[in-house]
Design an enzyme around this catalytic site. Structure first.
Site, PDB file in Angstrom:
ATOM      1  N   ASP A 163      -6.838   3.588  -3.250  1.00 33.23           N
ATOM      2  CA  ASP A 163      -7.326   4.957  -3.376  1.00 33.23           C
ATOM      3  C   ASP A 163      -6.979   5.727  -2.113  1.00 33.23           C
ATOM      4  O   ASP A 163      -7.232   5.261  -1.004  1.00 33.23           O
ATOM      5  CB  ASP A 163      -8.845   4.944  -3.595  1.00 33.23           C
ATOM      6  N   ASP A 211      -7.983  -2.080  -5.865  1.00 38.13           N
ATOM      7  CA  ASP A 211      -8.076  -0.622  -5.973  1.00 38.13           C
ATOM      8  C   ASP A 211      -7.395  -0.005  -4.763  1.00 38.13           C
ATOM      9  O   ASP A 211      -7.739  -0.312  -3.625  1.00 38.13           O
ATOM     10  CB  ASP A 211      -9.550  -0.201  -6.032  1.00 38.13           C
ATOM     11  N   ASP A 222      -8.776  -1.455  -1.230  1.00 37.73           N
ATOM     12  CA  ASP A 222     -10.193  -1.229  -0.931  1.00 37.73           C
ATOM     13  C   ASP A 222     -10.944  -2.548  -1.115  1.00 37.73           C
ATOM     14  O   ASP A 222     -11.176  -2.988  -2.241  1.00 37.73           O
ATOM     15  CB  ASP A 222     -10.731  -0.146  -1.863  1.00 37.73           C
TER      16      ASP A 222
END
Length: 374
Positions: free
Chosen positions: A101, A99, A281
């Site tokens: 972000d 991920d 992440d």
């Protein structure tokens, strides 16, 4: 959202789901599903989960009837995905998920955050395919619908990995725990040895942009570096730069300044080295029971589509155009504060109070809590 805004957004989502060509993940029957519903006035989001679907038509009908604000499925595969407790589900493995972000990478205007996180995603994909040898056909790329991208690796070789193995991999991606001595001795090989040399060369080049007094002041501020060591280092700066492009002189590793520079946890060198990592992440990758957004669903916090992408399409992908699913017809919104909103190829100047904006912009502002429908 107030009740009127909630109903407006829900109707837009319902219209999208009635017409959209939805997609489901592989091994659908082994996935757990979770849904967040529209709940006007609720203080916090609540998820309806521990749900499974044997067929995609049943899943799609459920979504179209329920009209959720968020749709998630498990990266994990289960024997009994609809069991009420995790212990009863029977874990059978999980996709490897990354991920990226903007929340964890950079703050700033929305379009600038999206641009930066795309750069991080491109770095990650290059590491996975060129460096780690993962077949690009085993990688699925998805714009999250919010502030970043999800990278799904379906390769069976990773499915049985636990959290510890996944943590080692994401640490490598992020450049965590790297040993300077090992990297400088790594020879002329790609990967982190090459990145480390490049960052060190950039740092030494940066030193050359300073005045002599400025460079001395900087170097002597490093732990264990005195004036004599700093002056000696500056005299052989060109020699060191040349050495970084070839085989490393073993004496370089013993240089007091080099040792001080590469062991810094922050500062000019570390900043340049960190820029060469892909800032994924870590908790998402290490969580072997993670719920992740369903591609082709709508992100309830933005009103944008969770957009699956071909890897080759990432450079030209513009989320503020390509992941926008609502129309340009005008709606009236009541904004809490003034802002400039780039979307659909234009930038809309929105004043505090009542404004008329395209529906797509209005949905975004309402989903973000910036405005209510007027």
């Amino acid at each position: 959202m107030n009740p009127a805004t909630t109903e407006f957004v829900r109707q837009r989502f319902a219209e999208y789901y009635r017409k959209a060509m939805l997609v489901s993940p592989s091994s659908l029957a082994q996935r757990e599903w979770g849904f967040v519903l529209f709940n006007p006035g609720a203080a916090e989001l609540r998820m309806r989960r521990h749900i499974a679907f044997p067929e995609r038509t049943e899943l799609f009908d459920y979504i179209r009837n329920l009209v959720p604000s968020h749709v998630y499925y498990s990266s994990a595969y289960y024997e009994k995905p609809d069991a009420p407790t995790m212990a009863e589900k029977g874990w059978c493995g999980a996709d490897l998920i990354f991920d990226l972000d903007a929340d964890h990478i950079v703050k700033g205007p929305y379009d600038q955050m999206l641009s930066r996180v795309k750069t991080e995603t491109e770095k990650l994909l290059a590491m996975l395919t060129e460096e780690l040898g993962i077949d690009s056909k085993q990688i699925e790329l998805v714009f999250s619908g919010g502030r970043g991208y999800h990278v799904h690796v379906r390769d069976l070789a990773f499915r049985g990995w636990g959290s510890a193995e996944r943590r080692e991999l994401v640490d490598y991606i992020c450049g965590i725990g790297i040993d300077p001595a090992v990297l400088l001795n790594g020879g002329l090989v790609p990967g982190w040895p090459a990145r480390f040399r490049s960052a060190l060369a950039e740092y030494i080049g940066w030193l050359g942009t300073l005045s002599e007094d400025g460079a001395m002041a900087h170097l002597t501020s490093l732990e264990g570096v005195g004036k004599e060591s700093a002056a000696g280092f500056l005299k052989k700066r060109a020699e060191i730069l040349a050495g970084l492009s070839g085989e490393i002189d073993p004496t370089l590793l013993k240089d007091r300044v080099i040792k001080a520079v590469v062991h810094e946890t922050e500062g000019e060198f570390r900043k340049r080295l960190n820029e060469k990592a892909a800032l994924a992440d870590e908790p998402v990758t290490t969580d072997i029971k993670r719920l992740i957004r369903m591609p082709t669903s709508i992100h309830g916090g933005s009103g944008m589509r969770v957009q699956p992408l071909e890897l080759r399409d990432l450079p030209d992908f513009d989320p503020l155009v390509d992941a926008v699913v609502f129309s340009a017809r005008e709606v009236r919104v009541d904004a809490r504060f003034p802002l400039a909103m780039p979307m659909l190829g234009s930038t809309y100047q929105i004043q505090k109070g009542i404004s008329t904006v395209p529906e797509a912009v209005g949905v975004f502002l309402c989903c973000r809590g910036i405005a209510e429908i007027a």
